[in-house]
Motif scaffolding. Structure first.
Motif, PDB file in Angstrom:
ATOM      1  N   THR A 175       0.822  -1.213   0.000  1.00 28.26           N
ATOM      2  CA  THR A 175       0.000   0.000   0.000  1.00 28.26           C
ATOM      3  C   THR A 175       0.854   1.260   0.000  1.00 28.26           C
ATOM      4  OG1 THR A 175      -1.713  -1.200   1.185  1.00 28.26           O
ATOM      5  CG2 THR A 175      -1.867   1.195   1.192  1.00 28.26           C
ATOM      6  N   ALA A 176       1.914   1.265   0.799  1.00 27.27           N
ATOM      7  CA  ALA A 176       2.749   2.466   0.885  1.00 27.27           C
ATOM      8  C   ALA A 176       3.340   2.807  -0.484  1.00 27.27           C
ATOM      9  CB  ALA A 176       3.860   2.269   1.907  1.00 27.27           C
ATOM     10  N   ALA A 201       0.404   9.154   6.813  1.00 23.68           N
ATOM     11  CA  ALA A 201       1.072   9.563   8.057  1.00 23.68           C
ATOM     12  C   ALA A 201       2.406   8.818   8.225  1.00 23.68           C
ATOM     13  CB  ALA A 201       0.162   9.304   9.261  1.00 23.68           C
ATOM     14  N   ARG A 202       2.411   7.516   7.934  1.00 27.39           N
ATOM     15  CA  ARG A 202       3.660   6.743   8.034  1.00 27.39           C
ATOM     16  C   ARG A 202       4.687   7.217   7.010  1.00 27.39           C
ATOM     17  NH1 ARG A 202       0.498   2.188   8.186  1.00 27.39           N
ATOM     18  NH2 ARG A 202       1.231   1.612   6.126  1.00 27.39           N
ATOM     19  N   LEU A 203       4.217   7.492   5.800  1.00 23.16           N
ATOM     20  CA  LEU A 203       5.130   7.973   4.757  1.00 23.16           C
ATOM     21  C   LEU A 203       5.708   9.338   5.115  1.00 23.16           C
ATOM     22  CD1 LEU A 203       3.095   6.891   1.595  1.00 23.16           C
ATOM     23  CD2 LEU A 203       5.261   5.904   2.381  1.00 23.16           C
ATOM     24  N   GLU A 204       4.881  10.185   5.744  1.00 24.57           N
ATOM     25  CA  GLU A 204       5.380  11.491   6.190  1.00 24.57           C
ATOM     26  C   GLU A 204       6.411  11.302   7.304  1.00 24.57           C
ATOM     27  OE1 GLU A 204       3.827  15.840   7.785  1.00 24.57           O
ATOM     28  OE2 GLU A 204       2.470  14.124   7.903  1.00 24.57           O
ATOM     29  N   ARG A 205       6.111  10.425   8.257  1.00 22.45           N
ATOM     30  CA  ARG A 205       7.042  10.137   9.354  1.00 22.45           C
ATOM     31  C   ARG A 205       8.387   9.636   8.802  1.00 22.45           C
ATOM     32  NH1 ARG A 205       5.674   4.804  11.885  1.00 22.45           N
ATOM     33  NH2 ARG A 205       6.888   4.230  10.075  1.00 22.45           N
ATOM     34  N   GLU A 233       9.639  10.358   6.000  1.00 20.68           N
ATOM     35  CA  GLU A 233      10.156  11.392   5.113  1.00 20.68           C
ATOM     36  C   GLU A 233      10.127  11.011   3.634  1.00 20.68           C
ATOM     37  OE1 GLU A 233      13.988  12.464   6.702  1.00 20.68           O
ATOM     38  OE2 GLU A 233      13.095  13.363   8.487  1.00 20.68           O
ATOM     39  N   LEU A 234       9.137  10.190   3.268  1.00 16.88           N
ATOM     40  CA  LEU A 234       8.955   9.810   1.872  1.00 16.88           C
ATOM     41  C   LEU A 234       7.940  10.719   1.183  1.00 16.88           C
ATOM     42  CD1 LEU A 234       8.964   5.926   2.311  1.00 16.88           C
ATOM     43  CD2 LEU A 234      10.853   7.393   1.597  1.00 16.88           C
ATOM     44  N   VAL A 235       7.069  11.355   1.983  1.00 21.34           N
ATOM     45  CA  VAL A 235       6.172  12.390   1.488  1.00 21.34           C
ATOM     46  C   VAL A 235       6.249  13.565   2.456  1.00 21.34           C
ATOM     47  CG1 VAL A 235       4.559  10.744   0.416  1.00 21.34           C
ATOM     48  CG2 VAL A 235       4.072  11.626   2.702  1.00 21.34           C
ATOM     49  N   GLU A 236       5.795  14.715   1.967  1.00 27.04           N
ATOM     50  CA  GLU A 236       5.740  15.898   2.828  1.00 27.04           C
ATOM     51  C   GLU A 236       4.434  16.632   2.599  1.00 27.04           C
ATOM     52  OE1 GLU A 236       8.960  18.474   1.717  1.00 27.04           O
ATOM     53  OE2 GLU A 236       8.412  18.421  -0.401  1.00 27.04           O
ATOM     54  N   VAL A 237       4.012  17.357   3.608  1.00 29.63           N
ATOM     55  CA  VAL A 237       2.812  18.179   3.490  1.00 29.63           C
ATOM     56  C   VAL A 237       3.207  19.453   2.762  1.00 29.63           C
ATOM     57  CG1 VAL A 237       1.057  19.478   4.759  1.00 29.63           C
ATOM     58  CG2 VAL A 237       1.788  17.222   5.583  1.00 29.63           C
ATOM     59  N   VAL A 238       2.482  19.751   1.680  1.00 32.23           N
ATOM     60  CA  VAL A 238       2.785  20.951   0.911  1.00 32.23           C
ATOM     61  C   VAL A 238       1.686  21.999   1.009  1.00 32.23           C
ATOM     62  CG1 VAL A 238       4.367  19.826  -0.698  1.00 32.23           C
ATOM     63  CG2 VAL A 238       1.935  19.919  -1.247  1.00 32.23           C
ATOM     64  N   ASP A 239       0.527  21.607   1.565  1.00 37.01           N
ATOM     65  CA  ASP A 239      -0.549  22.578   1.706  1.00 37.01           C
ATOM     66  C   ASP A 239      -1.598  22.021   2.664  1.00 37.01           C
ATOM     67  OD1 ASP A 239      -2.015  24.931   1.201  1.00 37.01           O
ATOM     68  OD2 ASP A 239      -3.133  23.991  -0.428  1.00 37.01           O
ATOM     69  N   ARG A 240      -2.212  22.922   3.402  1.00 36.16           N
ATOM     70  CA  ARG A 240      -3.367  22.585   4.239  1.00 36.16           C
ATOM     71  C   ARG A 240      -4.392  23.661   3.964  1.00 36.16           C
ATOM     72  NH1 ARG A 240      -1.811  18.791   8.229  1.00 36.16           N
ATOM     73  NH2 ARG A 240       0.359  18.949   8.805  1.00 36.16           N
ATOM     74  N   TYR A 281      -0.312  16.253   0.039  1.00 35.27           N
ATOM     75  CA  TYR A 281       0.979  15.593   0.184  1.00 35.27           C
ATOM     76  C   TYR A 281       1.691  15.539  -1.156  1.00 35.27           C
ATOM     77  CZ  TYR A 281      -0.967  13.888   4.571  1.00 35.27           C
ATOM     78  OH  TYR A 281      -1.529  13.806   5.815  1.00 35.27           O
ATOM     79  N   ALA A 282       3.027  15.550  -1.090  1.00 32.68           N
ATOM     80  CA  ALA A 282       3.852  15.410  -2.292  1.00 32.68           C
ATOM     81  C   ALA A 282       5.018  14.485  -1.973  1.00 32.68           C
ATOM     82  CB  ALA A 282       4.377  16.778  -2.736  1.00 32.68           C
ATOM     83  N   LEU A 283       5.520  13.844  -3.000  1.00 29.22           N
ATOM     84  CA  LEU A 283       6.694  12.990  -2.831  1.00 29.22           C
ATOM     85  C   LEU A 283       7.914  13.828  -2.488  1.00 29.22           C
ATOM     86  CD1 LEU A 283       6.565  10.536  -5.892  1.00 29.22           C
ATOM     87  CD2 LEU A 283       6.150  10.006  -3.501  1.00 29.22           C
TER      88      LEU A 283
END
Length: 173
Positions: A3-4, A45-49, A51-58, A69-71
Motif C-alpha cells: 500500500t505504501a 502519516a507513516r510515509l510522512e514520518r 520522510e517519503l512524502v511531505e505536506v505541501v498545503d493545508r 501531500y507530495a513525494l
C-alpha cells in the motif's frame, strides 16, 4: 499488498490529498477491493514520518480541511527502487479456494457439487471482467486481464481436482 508504495505511485504525477489518492487507487484497480480512507490516511502519516512524502498545503476551501501531500526526493527514490525489484512468485500461503476444497473433501461433504458451484462462480466473474466497458485507461484493462487469467488458472485447477476426485471414486468402487 504494498500500500505504501502504491500511494507513492499515486503521488508520482504531483501533489494530492488523501481523497484524491483513494480515488486514484480505485480508478487504477476498478475491479479490486476499494482502498479504505482510514488506510490511506494511516499510510500517508507513516510515509510522512519516514520522510517519503511531505505536506505541501493545508486548506479547507469552504469544506473540510484537506492536507496535500507530495513525494520527497527520498520518496521518489523509494518508489523507483520498489518498481525496479521483481516480486517473488507466490509459494507460501494457500488460497482460500484450496482450503475450502480440501476442507470439503476431508469433511466428507459433496466435493463434486462444491466444485461445480465454484466453477460457475468463476465463469460468471470472468464474464463480468470481460464485459466491463473499456475506458481510456489501458492499465484498467491490464488489471482485468490479470484477474481473468488467474480465474482461468483456478478453473483449470478445479477441473483437475474434479478429475482426481472422480478417478479416486472409481478406484474405490
Amino acid at each position: 499488498m504494498a500500500t505504501a508504495e502504491l500511494v507513492l505511485g499515486l503521488l508520482h504525477d504531483g501533489p494530492a490529498h488523501g481523497y484524491d489518492v483513494k480515488r486514484g487507487h480505485d480508478a487504477w484497480f476498478p475491479d479490486s477491493r476499494p482502498l479504505a480512507f482510514g488506510q490511506v490516511y494511516t499510510t500517508l502519516a507513516r510515509l510522512e514520518r519516514d520522510e517519503l512524502v511531505e505536506v505541501v498545503d493545508r486548506g479547507s476551501e469552504g469544506g473540510p480541511e484537506r492536507t496535500v501531500y507530495a513525494l520527497t526526493a527520498m520518496g521518489r527514490e523509494h518508489l523507483a527502487n520498489w518498481l525496479a525489484e521483481p516480486i517473488q512468485p507466490a509459494l507460501g500461503p494457500v488460497d482460500e479456494l484450496v482450503r475450502k476444497v480440501v476442507a470439503t473433501i476431508r469433511t466428507g461433504e459433496d466435493a463434486t457439487a462444491f466444485l461445480a458451484r465454484q466453477r460457475s462462480s468463476h465463469l460468471r466473474r470472468i464474464r463480468e471482467l470481460k464485459a466491463a466497458t473499456p475506458d481510456d485507461d489501458s492499465s484498467s484493462r491490464l488489471v482485468r486481464d490479470y484477474l481473468a487469467m488467474h480465474l482461468d488458472a483456478d478453473l483449470r485447477w478445479l477441473d483437475s481436482t474434479l478429475d482426481r476426485i472422480t478417478q479416486q471414486k472409481e478406484i474405490s468402487r
